[in-house]
Design a protein around this motif. Structure first.
Motif, short mmCIF file in Angstrom:
data_model
loop_
_atom_site.label_atom_id
_atom_site.label_comp_id
_atom_site.label_asym_id
_atom_site.label_seq_id
_atom_site.Cartn_x
_atom_site.Cartn_y
_atom_site.Cartn_z
N ILE A 1 0.61 -1.22 0.02
CA ILE A 1 -0.01 -0.08 0.08
C ILE A 1 0.91 1.41 0.00
O ILE A 1 0.50 2.16 -0.63
CB ILE A 1 -0.99 0.07 1.10
CG1 ILE A 1 -2.10 1.05 0.91
CG2 ILE A 1 -0.23 0.28 2.39
CD1 ILE A 1 -3.33 0.79 1.82
N THR A 2 2.25 1.30 0.48
CA THR A 2 3.00 2.33 0.45
C THR A 2 3.60 2.38 -0.74
O THR A 2 4.61 3.23 -0.96
CB THR A 2 3.96 2.35 1.77
OG1 THR A 2 4.62 1.09 1.70
CG2 THR A 2 3.12 2.52 3.16
N GLU A 3 3.77 1.36 -1.64
CA GLU A 3 4.39 1.33 -2.85
C GLU A 3 5.91 1.33 -2.51
O GLU A 3 6.57 2.19 -3.28
CB GLU A 3 3.89 2.28 -3.78
CG GLU A 3 2.25 2.07 -4.14
CD GLU A 3 1.74 2.81 -5.15
OE1 GLU A 3 2.41 2.93 -6.15
OE2 GLU A 3 0.69 3.53 -4.59
N ILE B 1 -3.03 -6.44 -3.22
CA ILE B 1 -1.89 -5.80 -3.77
C ILE B 1 -0.90 -6.49 -4.77
O ILE B 1 -1.14 -7.33 -4.96
CB ILE B 1 -0.67 -5.43 -2.51
CG1 ILE B 1 -0.22 -6.81 -1.97
CG2 ILE B 1 -1.39 -4.73 -1.44
CD1 ILE B 1 1.03 -6.58 -1.09
N TYR C 1 2.15 9.35 -4.87
CA TYR C 1 1.24 8.23 -5.15
C TYR C 1 0.19 8.83 -6.41
O TYR C 1 -0.86 8.38 -6.58
CB TYR C 1 0.16 7.91 -4.21
CG TYR C 1 1.19 7.36 -3.00
CD1 TYR C 1 1.84 6.11 -2.95
CD2 TYR C 1 1.23 8.18 -1.88
CE1 TYR C 1 2.76 5.72 -1.97
CE2 TYR C 1 2.09 7.82 -0.78
CZ TYR C 1 2.74 6.72 -0.87
OH TYR C 1 3.49 6.14 0.26
N GLU D 1 -5.43 4.05 3.63
CA GLU D 1 -5.45 4.44 2.17
C GLU D 1 -5.37 5.91 2.17
O GLU D 1 -5.64 6.48 3.13
CB GLU D 1 -6.87 4.04 1.60
CG GLU D 1 -7.04 4.25 0.03
CD GLU D 1 -6.18 3.57 -0.71
OE1 GLU D 1 -5.23 3.94 -0.92
OE2 GLU D 1 -6.71 2.35 -1.06
N ARG E 1 -10.40 5.63 -3.07
CA ARG E 1 -10.12 4.40 -2.95
C ARG E 1 -10.26 3.48 -4.15
O ARG E 1 -9.20 2.68 -4.43
CB ARG E 1 -11.16 3.76 -1.90
CG ARG E 1 -11.20 2.15 -1.82
CD ARG E 1 -9.90 1.66 -1.34
NE ARG E 1 -9.98 0.22 -1.01
CZ ARG E 1 -8.97 -0.47 -0.51
NH1 ARG E 1 -7.89 0.09 -0.38
NH2 ARG E 1 -9.39 -1.66 -0.26
N MET F 1 -6.76 1.81 -5.82
CA MET F 1 -6.58 0.24 -6.25
C MET F 1 -6.21 0.06 -7.53
O MET F 1 -5.58 -0.62 -7.78
CB MET F 1 -7.81 -0.42 -5.80
CG MET F 1 -8.22 -0.55 -4.24
SD MET F 1 -7.08 -1.48 -3.29
CE MET F 1 -7.85 -3.09 -3.68
N ARG G 1 -2.67 0.98 -8.63
CA ARG G 1 -1.68 -0.23 -7.91
C ARG G 1 -1.80 -1.41 -8.79
O ARG G 1 -0.50 -1.93 -9.10
CB ARG G 1 -1.80 -0.32 -6.54
CG ARG G 1 -1.69 0.76 -5.69
CD ARG G 1 -1.39 0.43 -4.29
NE ARG G 1 -2.97 0.08 -3.51
CZ ARG G 1 -3.69 0.92 -2.85
NH1 ARG G 1 -3.15 2.22 -2.77
NH2 ARG G 1 -4.80 0.47 -2.41
#
Length: 578
Positions: A289-291, A328, A406, A432, A446, A450, A453
């Motif tokens: 989620i933090t990439e 993910i 992001y 998120e 959101r 998603m 990613r």
């Protein structure tokens, strides 16, 4: 003369079994032979039966052999446990100290050699392993002087006197056997090797070397079998390149520390086995989620829980793909040889940074700890790709504006900066967030995040997602595997061909995202498919069914008793199915 032979040494853990196998195999490596080894050991520090099976060949090999030519026994248990592998013309050389006996149904010839007695006469029982190697050299018709270089390397730091004592132990072992047997055993004489220099390493060392040349400068990890050798290698070598290793208090700390170091711009890795990966799952989700790039090695072993920590298994596959909570992007790679492991370690680092996601390099105990010959590596193939890491000056930000860490992009990969970089300020959080990292629960945001990613891996570039040995356009059988089963599969294929069966081979190197198109083409061109794997539920076969269908074609060949596949076992199962 023969073009290959199989040699095994066994005894109680802690009495020099490993060093016996090491000296013997290193000597054969220096002579230019190809080698493949597999070590059976107990999950304890001392005691319990252990053995090391070493295959020596004039040709490239990738599996342990079906049978056994020579068994070196330091106790009766070694004979009782392993004699069934010996063929009718095999030989047992055993320490006369324990009055060795061969079972009634054993057709191999037993020679009792006073390993311990000779060693004690020379000053210490510790040299009994050298007496055993000396007896082995006599069987093979090799001069004990051919072992001097290795003896010097292993014992040279203890002084010339110790080296000469060990050489004398070799000579006396050889002389004693020759007196008993009347000279070398002609049927066990190896053809001359090509004399070429090749690397001889375990898979964990190949992975570690790949990480080292791939730019890793920090490792955080917690010791666990069979991954510990990676950390040990890095502890020894990483400081020479300005790097460091931290042994953390547990695997949770190891994974989160690796995420932090990668966030700071340092190429970082961690390594563990199944139980450790279970603890890392939440952190893997944080990486997603933090990439933040994250590379983890999972050296599979027998599970669940502590399970069989020193035995072969391939049962982490589903967990590595689907184990994390939420959804993910993730990449799971599965090299099948030490050579592939080197190159894939480098590529794992590149993919993690290019796609800003967790990458799991999947190994198994046989690949990680089995020592094998490796052709000289081509370092010109090594390239370091850091993706969208912004290393130059960034455009000035307006007042109260934040860097779009992001940012929603067409390819799903956002620009990445190093903390403290001018104009690169942004939020980082495990909840998120919007394009600047600020927490957000807005429904539209959101969905956009998603989707962003998951777009990352739509264009994942991987050089060879499936290793293929496709000899036939219309095959009777396609044999599929992953990780260390490759050598056993390749070795049994000519036997099927001799039986008139047209067989192709596919070995999956990129497990996730699964290379469905390539695999479907191979499956469609075969009448039947056999998936070979060391687990009880057919995990790779199930992944294939989920991705390409063909349920009626796909069959399982499974082994989950803690031992690796032998070529003959796969051959027999394939014949049954056909």
């Amino acid at each position: 003369m023969v073009d290959q032979l199989s040699w095994k040494v066994g005894g109680q853990q802690g009495e020099g079994i490993d060093s016996t196998g090491e000296v013997f195999s290193l000597a054969q490596n220096r002579l230019g032979y190809y080698l493949y080894t597999y070590r059976h050991f107990s999950s304890r520090i001392k005691g319990g039966h252990t053995n090391n099976k070493i295959r020596v060949s004039t040709k490239d090999i990738g599996a342990v052999s079906d049978d056994l030519d020579i068994l070196v026994a330091f106790d009766q248990e070694t004979i009782d446990v392993n004699y069934h592998e010996l063929h009718s013309e095999g030989i047992i050389i055993a320490d006369s100290k324990f009055n060795p006996t061969a079972p009634e149904d054993c057709k191999a010839k037993l020679f009792a050699v006073p390993f311990t007695e000779i060693a004690n006469d020379l000053g210490t029982s510790l040299m009994k392993n050298m007496v055993a190697i000396g007896a082995t050299s006599a069987i093979l018709g090799q001069s004990t002087e051919e072992y001097r270089e290795i003896v010097q390397e292993v014992y040279g730091r203890k002084g010339d006197k110790v080296v000469e004592k060990n050489m004398e132990a070799l000579r006396q072992g050889a002389e004693y056997f020759n007196e008993q047997a009347g000279g070398p055993i002609e049927r066990l004489q190896l053809e001359k090797a090509d004399g070429k220099k090749r690397m001889f390493m375990i898979g964990n060392d190949a992975i570690s070397l790949g990480f080292l040349v791939g730019g890793v400068r920090f490792m955080s990890a917690y010791p666990i079998t069979p991954a510990s050798e990676i950390m040990e290698y890095m502890i020894k070598h990483l400081p020479d390149y300005g790097g460091t290793v931290i042994q953390t208090e547990d695997e949770i700390a190891a994974a989160t520390m690796a995420i932090g170091a990668n966030y700071a711009g340092v190429r970082t890795i961690t390594a563990s086995a199944g139980p450790g990966l279970s603890l890392m799952m939440e952190a893997i989700g944080l990486s997603g989620i933090t990439e933040t790039p994250l590379v983890i090695v999972d050296t599979q072993r027998g599970g669940p829980s502590t399970g069989l920590p020193t035995k072969q298994e391939q049962s982490d596959l589903m967990a590595m793909i689907y184990g994390t909570h939420g959804e993910i992007p993730k990449v799971v790679m599965a090299p099948s040889t030490a050579e592939e492991a080197f190159y894939d370690a480098v590529e794992a680092l590149n993919i993690a940074e290019e796609y800003q996601c967790p990458v799991i390099l999947l190994s198994d105990l046989q690949l990680s700890l089995g020592k094998q010959s490796v052709q000289p590596l081509d370092y010109s193939k090594v390239e370091i790709r850091r993706g969208k890491l912004q290393q130059g000056e960034l455009p000035e930000l307006e007042a109260k504006e934040y860097f779009k860490r992001y940012e929603v992009t067409e390819d799903g990969v956002s620009p990445r900066v190093i903390p403290g970089q001018k104009s690169g300020i942004h939020h980082v959080t495990g909840v998120e967030h919007d394009q600047t990292g600020k927490p957000s629960e807005v429904a539209s945001n959101r969905q956009a995040m998603m989707d962003k990613r998951h777009r990352k891996l739509n264009n994942l570039k991987f050089n060879q997602p499936i290793f293929t040995n496709k000899k036939h356009e219309d095959a009777d059988l396609l044999v599929v595997g992953f990780n260390s089963t490759r050598g056993a599969i390749e070795e049994m294929m000519p036997r099927l061909e001799e039986d008139g069966i047209k067989v192709n081979h596919a070995h999956v190197r990129l497990v996730h995202p699964f290379p469905a198109e390539e695999m479907k083409e191979l499956v469609d061109s075969a009448k039947k498919v056999v998936v070979v794997e060391n687990n009880s539920t057919g995990q790779l076969a199930n992944i294939m069914k989920m991705n390409i269908g063909n349920l009626d074609k796909i069959n399982n060949v499974l082994k989950y008793n803690g031992n690796p596949f032998l070529p003959s076992e796969i051959y027999a199962k394939c014949k049954e199915l056909l």
